[in-house]
Design an enzyme around this catalytic site. Structure first.
Site, short mmCIF file in Angstrom:
data_model
loop_
_atom_site.label_atom_id
_atom_site.label_comp_id
_atom_site.label_asym_id
_atom_site.label_seq_id
_atom_site.Cartn_x
_atom_site.Cartn_y
_atom_site.Cartn_z
CE LYS A 3 35.08 90.02 37.91
NZ LYS A 3 35.71 88.77 38.44
CE1 TYR A 43 30.88 86.15 38.78
CE2 TYR A 43 30.54 87.88 40.41
CZ TYR A 43 31.22 87.38 39.30
OH TYR A 43 32.23 88.11 38.73
CG PHE A 51 35.14 81.36 45.35
CD1 PHE A 51 34.33 82.07 44.47
CD2 PHE A 51 35.62 80.11 44.95
CE1 PHE A 51 33.98 81.54 43.23
CE2 PHE A 51 35.28 79.58 43.70
CZ PHE A 51 34.46 80.30 42.84
CB THR A 85 39.56 82.57 36.22
OG1 THR A 85 38.62 82.25 35.20
CG2 THR A 85 38.84 83.04 37.46
CG ASN A 106 39.27 88.12 38.09
OD1 ASN A 106 38.32 88.89 38.22
ND2 ASN A 106 39.12 86.83 37.87
CG HIS A 109 31.78 89.10 34.48
ND1 HIS A 109 31.80 87.80 34.91
CD2 HIS A 109 30.70 89.22 33.65
CE1 HIS A 109 30.76 87.16 34.38
NE2 HIS A 109 30.08 87.99 33.62
CD GLU A 120 26.83 87.03 32.82
OE1 GLU A 120 27.64 87.70 32.15
OE2 GLU A 120 27.13 85.95 33.38
P1 DAT Z 1 35.54 83.97 35.17
O1 DAT Z 1 35.41 85.30 35.89
O2 DAT Z 1 36.84 83.86 34.44
O3 DAT Z 1 34.35 83.63 34.32
P2 DAT Z 1 34.53 81.99 37.09
O4 DAT Z 1 33.20 82.14 36.44
O5 DAT Z 1 35.07 80.61 37.26
O6 DAT Z 1 35.65 82.84 36.31
O7 DAT Z 1 34.52 82.66 38.53
C1 DAT Z 1 33.87 83.90 38.72
C2 DAT Z 1 34.70 84.75 39.63
O8 DAT Z 1 34.77 84.13 40.91
C3 DAT Z 1 36.16 84.91 39.20
O9 DAT Z 1 36.35 85.92 38.25
C4 DAT Z 1 36.82 85.23 40.51
C5 DAT Z 1 36.03 84.38 41.51
N1 DAT Z 1 36.71 83.09 41.73
C6 DAT Z 1 36.73 82.01 40.90
N2 DAT Z 1 37.45 81.01 41.40
C7 DAT Z 1 37.92 81.46 42.60
C8 DAT Z 1 38.75 80.90 43.61
N3 DAT Z 1 39.23 79.65 43.52
N4 DAT Z 1 39.03 81.66 44.69
C9 DAT Z 1 38.53 82.92 44.81
N5 DAT Z 1 37.74 83.50 43.90
C10 DAT Z 1 37.44 82.80 42.81
MG MG Z 2 32.46 83.05 34.79
#
Ligand code: DAT
Ligand code: MG
Length: 132
Positions: A3, A43, A51, A85, A106, A109, A120
């Protein structure tokens, strides 16, 4: 994907080294800036989350490195290498535990299923950009 925070912080070589050490094959690799439209599609599952706006701003806010990995169990295995995450919950030695402090930024991805991976890969790579 590495990222924008990971690219900006110069973590690309470190992350590629971890992939090489693990033994996954890199069949596609490119640095690119993601368009708003591609980010919203990528996304899409999160579009009702509070968020979502910040997430799209962040992921389009600088270049990313898109990587197509191949290997036995690569989808789950790469997610295991990334860690949870929220970096606070990520196991020691994972990328997110080692290099991140916030959920919003973080570092990496990873696709979460074969279906997501296919979708993707199609968003970020043209057919001719992936090795056989
Ligand atoms: P991952 O990236 O582990 O697949 P995800 O698909 O649940 O996680 O979420 C996608 C991204 O969105 C994640 O890497 C960071 C952001 N995100 C997720 N939950 C969040 C939150 N509670 N607050 C802020 N950003 C968040
Ligand atoms: Mg995800």
């Amino acid at each position: 994907m590495i990222k924008p925070d990971g690219v900006r912080r110069g973590l690309t070589p470190e992350i590629l080294a971890r992939i090489a050490r693990k033994g996954y094959r890199v069949v596609g690799l490119k640095q690119m800036t993601i368009s708003r439209q591609t980010a919203e599609t990528h996304y899409g599952e999160h579009k009702e989350r509070p968020f979502f706006g910040e997430l799209v701003e962040f992921i389009t806010g600088g270049p990313v490195v898109a990587i197509a990995l191949e290997g036995e169990g690569a989808i789950a295995g790469w997610r295991a290498m990334m860690g949870a995450t929220n970096p606070a919950n990520a196991a020691p030695g994972t990328i997110r535990a080692d290099f991140a402090t916030t959920t919003g930024e973080n570092v990496t991805h990873g696709s979460d299923s074969a279906e997501s991976a296919e979708r993707e890969l199609g968003l970020f790579f043209a057919a001719g950009e992936l090795l056989d």
